[in-house]
Design an enzyme around this catalytic site. Sequence first.
Site, PDB file in Angstrom:
ATOM      1  N   GLU A 457     -29.231   7.366  -9.399  1.00 36.28           N
ATOM      2  CA  GLU A 457     -30.132   7.109 -10.539  1.00 36.28           C
ATOM      3  C   GLU A 457     -29.685   5.944 -11.419  1.00 36.28           C
ATOM      4  OE1 GLU A 457     -30.642  10.760 -12.698  1.00 36.28           O
ATOM      5  OE2 GLU A 457     -31.736  11.690 -11.053  1.00 36.28           O
ATOM      6  N   GLU A 543     -31.353  15.191  -4.565  1.00 38.04           N
ATOM      7  CA  GLU A 543     -31.228  16.277  -5.544  1.00 38.04           C
ATOM      8  C   GLU A 543     -32.552  17.007  -5.594  1.00 38.04           C
ATOM      9  OE1 GLU A 543     -29.832  15.435  -9.612  1.00 38.04           O
ATOM     10  OE2 GLU A 543     -28.429  13.997  -8.728  1.00 38.04           O
TER      11      GLU A 543
HETATM   12  C1  GAL Z   1     -30.093  14.365 -12.348  1.00 37.19           C
HETATM   13  C2  GAL Z   1     -28.720  13.717 -12.291  1.00 37.19           C
HETATM   14  C3  GAL Z   1     -27.641  14.769 -12.228  1.00 37.19           C
HETATM   15  C4  GAL Z   1     -27.869  15.799 -13.289  1.00 37.19           C
HETATM   16  C5  GAL Z   1     -29.229  16.403 -13.092  1.00 37.19           C
HETATM   17  C6  GAL Z   1     -29.535  17.521 -14.042  1.00 37.19           C
HETATM   18  O1  GAL Z   1     -31.065  13.477 -12.736  1.00 37.19           O
HETATM   19  O2  GAL Z   1     -28.631  12.901 -11.162  1.00 37.19           O
HETATM   20  O3  GAL Z   1     -26.383  14.172 -12.390  1.00 37.19           O
HETATM   21  O4  GAL Z   1     -27.772  15.201 -14.519  1.00 37.19           O
HETATM   22  O5  GAL Z   1     -30.176  15.400 -13.259  1.00 37.19           O
HETATM   23  O6  GAL Z   1     -30.819  18.034 -13.784  1.00 37.19           O
END
Ligand code: GAL
Length: 847
Positions: A457, A543
């Site tokens: 990100e 993710e």
């Molecule tokens: C994502 C990020 C993670 C964490 C997560 C929490 O956007 O890559 O490191 O912060 O959100 O939902």
Amino acid sequence: MKSLQILMAMLIISATSVFAADDAPRERLLMDFGWQFHLGDAPDAGAQFDYPEFARLDKNRPDDDAQEARNTPLRVDAAAVNLGKNVSFVQPDFDSASWRTLDLPHDWAVELPFDRHGDKDHGFKPIGANFPTNSIGWYRRTFELPAGDKGRALWIEFDGVYRNCLVWLNGVCLGRNVSGYGSFFYDISRTANFGGTNTLVVRVDASRFEGWFYEGAGIYRHVWLVKTGATHVAHWGTFVTTAVTNQDAEISAETTLRNDSESPVNAKIISEIVDADGKKVAQGESDSIALGKNSEQMLAQKINVANAKLWSLENPQLYKMISRVEVDGKLSDLYETPFGIRTIKWDVNQGFLLNDKHVFIKGTANHQDAAGVGIAVPDALNVWRLEQLKKIGDNAYRTAHGPATPELLDACDRLGILVFTEQRRLGHTLQSFGDLENLLRRDRNHPSIIAWGIANEEMSAQGKDEAAQTLAVPNQNLIHRLDPTRPATFAMNWDWGNGFSKVMDVQGFNYWFQSTHSKNRGHFLDMDEFHKAFPNTPGFGSEEASTVSTRGIYENDKTRGYLSAYDRNLPRGGDAQREWGSTAEAWMNYYAARPWLAGAFVWTGFDYRGEPTPYSWPCISSHFGILDTCGFPKDNFYFYQAWWTDEPVLHILPHWNWPGREGQEIEVWVHSNFEAVELFLNGQSLGKKDMPRLSHLEWRVKYEPGKLEARGYKNGKVAATTFVETTGASAKLVLTTDRKSINADGEDVAVINVSAVDAQGREVPTANNFVRFEITGAKIIGVGNGDPSCHEADKGSERSLFNGFAQVIVQSTKNSGMINLAAKSDGLQSAALTLPVKAVKLRAASQ
Ligand code: GAL
């Protein structure tokens, strides 16, 4: 001078046994024991220590992004070698007797109290730029070197120090390492005191952060002293790749041979391939080459292994390449490279294939900290954590957001877990390229690794074509150069189709839910549009989920910082308070409908410190985990287990202790993979329901104390039952251990859980009793309970239960015998547990 020579190896297969162990001229000695530690004082160094020059050094060589952007390499220059000359405690004769003695791994941040003025995302610890008195740590230790080591190659290797450290040996500055996540090493052959005592000093500066999550502070991974012959396999000097044809495998081994001696030598490498049982299965021998003094050459060998046993998730077969370096016929180094034989393929339509078989990535992303110990996680605890993940059916691990400790990768190789690893910070400086190169050189022999992440990100850069060319492409190119066998990827939240998307080998999607916003926003593609527009780019969920829940909690409670454990709560953020995550059920269904997606990594396997989204103080840990910080399962554990494994799963939530709620409706869920489930309250059926795939069942049940039972049906017949039951008050403590014995090596740990049961021996799911531990025969290195808002100390020997459970992490000393652990709580019957500590051969360690 570095030159490259490719030599085709002669293939010899002989039945002779592998090299005798006493041939081994290479020693790898653990340096974890017997350090001294002192917390420094950054702004007023003189008050504690005589070191104004460090302030100058930090000013001149900041490690911030602006500095990186100016492309200034962060290296200790000539002047810095003298750095510390006037600093007494850098010098060997400094008397550090008053300093605290400790063993590694060590995280001093976890020892600090919680502080509401601390950084929220780092878990409210008083550390970082605003807490200079807590943010510099000094470590010292001595070690002996025999006179006979002179002339050998010697280096000290750090698996990871958080962060920005300077290292001295015998008063001479060896170097500086900035990032808190990578491994690094220093040649000590010219600074060492042979035939005497050596003093190693490390200054660790944790006053700046690298991430937005708990990062800890200190020498939190192993330190090694490596000694070998002057002509040796270079540090991280082998790269083994495999090609499989029918039953056989061709092993391509690139070995960098290095001559650190002051004269030219004739050297050759004999590489034996040894299977998991230690049996030699093949051997390759290079020609003898002339190696100038202080030079290195890469030798390429090809060795065939017949009837290769492939590394797979079910049967993670490992091989070892043992490289024997001979100089004029005499053994000079013996170096082992564990590897696996397997093929991987990322396919744009089929997803991910291991050994030509489709594997849906059922992964979790994880930060590295654990309850009780912070980032100083003993190897055995890392293995234990992986085993908990495997119980969910997890087959893949993302080392968020940076290089993992090497032992974790070894464990993934052994346990058959796929790994997506990534660098901590994306850059285009010598330093950041160096960090990425180190990551690849260190880790590219692990069969478990299936992709390299250039970053996570990068909001301000990821959507821009120019940034794709200046950042993404050079990093990806470096990956291709160092490892042509695995793709590079980028974990991207929105902006899909733009910038980095156009250049990466594999597209990582952070949160399919972003797709639902793309139509309105217009400037990026949703995942389906992406798939159509990029017919050559495979994709996976780098993710997913970020579902937030607290173990044993069934109502959101903002004041106390808890979220209900029904699969329902999503994080919210940004100006528009937009959601980005999704329920476990929603993302699983989204992916199930799109076979082109290779699977996904759930954010996260375990709760971690910091990022208490959507709350803030008093909440100090995240809520994203399928398990809490201690590894106690939350209810979603059973959702994933139901759909990620073939095990029969039948799980009821919530618990059935609701005094005062008699007659009120309670929402009851069942996670299961049976074909139908029937629910009974005190023997009365509340109805049978068909179990929809990738979903759960719900009933609204008028509360009355007693027994709530679920029956799971298979082929129309009851195949399993489970129940939750109203219990009485806590009457007695119970201790349970994950292990039957532990090793007397000063490293091994047992994870011991404590719970409370009522007078009838039933676990009390709401118990919050305060428990004190007493131990002999081992030490307690941390306690926890998974409560995201608990401010009790991680260090110490007492902890409250949180919704029924707490945990104590016990570590052996080097004495064998028996551990006696007692758990006591006012008004409750105590618990006692004994655990044998077995004498074992210790890992070779530096004295
Ligand atoms: C994502 C990020 C993670 C964490 C997560 C929490 O956007 O890559 O490191 O912060 O959100 O939902």
